[in-house]
Design a protein around this motif. Structure first.
Motif: not given
Length: 319
Positions: A2, A20, A297-298
């Motif tokens: 990621l 992302v 992820a944010r």
């Protein structure tokens, strides 16, 4: 793995090019080490990259991020120095200086590769989130105050703009070193918080200081430049690390040469400075001020907060 990366440029709406998702693993290179990232902090450099400053279309997609803390393959906890090519370690001898996320993938990822010589031991008293704040903003503030500014206990400094990573670092480092620290901000709330960090005075932009200071830390540019030039003593130094409001105009050259004011640009600092900074904060028990922590992820939400300028301290992302 990621990662958060730039896929396109937009000067007016930089977050449009932020994505992302899955990204390739770091490339193995001789004299480089792949680090498991435990925390990375955001910087205005990330926003400028999304606006197309310092990157070219053919380099996209580019993983963003210039600083981080994590774990090396041998299990040691490390801080990453994000300047590559400064002295040839891990790169070709003629390669110009660059930052992670410019020529090489950055730190907003689960893993990142850096020259092995760029790894600094993480002080045990700092969390990964706190340590991730040091390599860019805190190193820049340290270099401006002590390496370029040459400040010593009892000296005075003006920090233009309260709330950002460099400015909060400069206040905390300056107070810990026995400096008289003045701060400016448009926000009354941020001025109050700067006083809570130990600033001697917190003023509105353009407000006259009680006396001229030895060094001014300038990162705002056009909106504060005239005030900076008129607030530093004759023979003093203005250390410049950015221009978030645009280039200064006019440059006040008459005042600069007549009062023999030194203007020095600063981009982060050396590995030795980063090691010295890590030792300083460990011995003085100074902790970087963190505004918020977000999961990788944010990253868009975290980056949006920085673009809005609402933060007070560093915004941190954790994979």
């Amino acid at each position: 793995m990621l990662a958060a990366f730039a896929t396109s440029f937009s000067p007016d709406s930089p977050l449009d090019g932020l994505q992302v998702g899955d990204a390739p693993e770091p490339v193995e290179r001789e004299n480089w080490t792949t680090v498991d990232v435990r925390a990375a902090s955001l910087n205005h450099h990330d926003v400028w990259s999304l606006r197309g400053v310092g990157l070219r279309e053919q380099q996209l997609p580019m993983i963003l991020g210039t600083d981080a803390a994590g774990v090396a393959p041998d299990g040691s906890e490390v801080i990453l120095h994000g300047v590559v090519g400064a002295d040839g370690h891990g790169v070709g001898p003629r390669e110009p200086r660059t930052l992670l996320s410019e020529h090489y993938p950055g730190t907003l990822a689960e893993r990142v590769a850096v020259p092995t010589a760029n790894l600094i031991p993480k002080p045990s008293g700092l969390s990964f989130e706190e340590a991730a704040c040091l390599p860019v903003s805190w190193l820049t503030a340290y270099t401006m105050l002590f390496t370029v500014g040459g400040l010593a206990p009892g000296d005075s400094v003006l920090v233009q703009g309260a709330g950002g990573g460099v400015s909060t670092a400069a206040v905390l480092l300056g107070v810990a070193a026995g400096l008289e620290v003045f701060v400016t901000s448009r926000s009354e709330e941020k001025r109050k918080r700067a006083l809570g960090l130990g600033a001697a005075a917190a003023l509105a932009p353009g407000e006259r200081l009680p006396r001229r200071v030895d060094v001014v830390l300038e990162s705002v540019g056009r909106a504060t430049w005239q005030h900076s030039v008129r607030s530093v003593r004759p023979g003093g130094t203005i250390a410049v690390c950015g221009a978030t409001s645009g280039d200064a105009s006019p440059a006040e050259l008459t005042r600069i040469f007549f009062q023999e004011i030194r203007v020095q640009g600063v981009t982060m600092g050396s590995r030795d400075d980063l090691a010295a900074l890590a030792n300083f904060v460990a011995r003085q028990d100074v902790k970087p001020l963190i505004d918020s922590v977000h999961p990788l992820a944010r990253t868009r939400e975290a980056m949006s907060a920085m673009v809005d300028g609402a933060q007070f301290g560093k915004i941190v992302v954790t994979p």
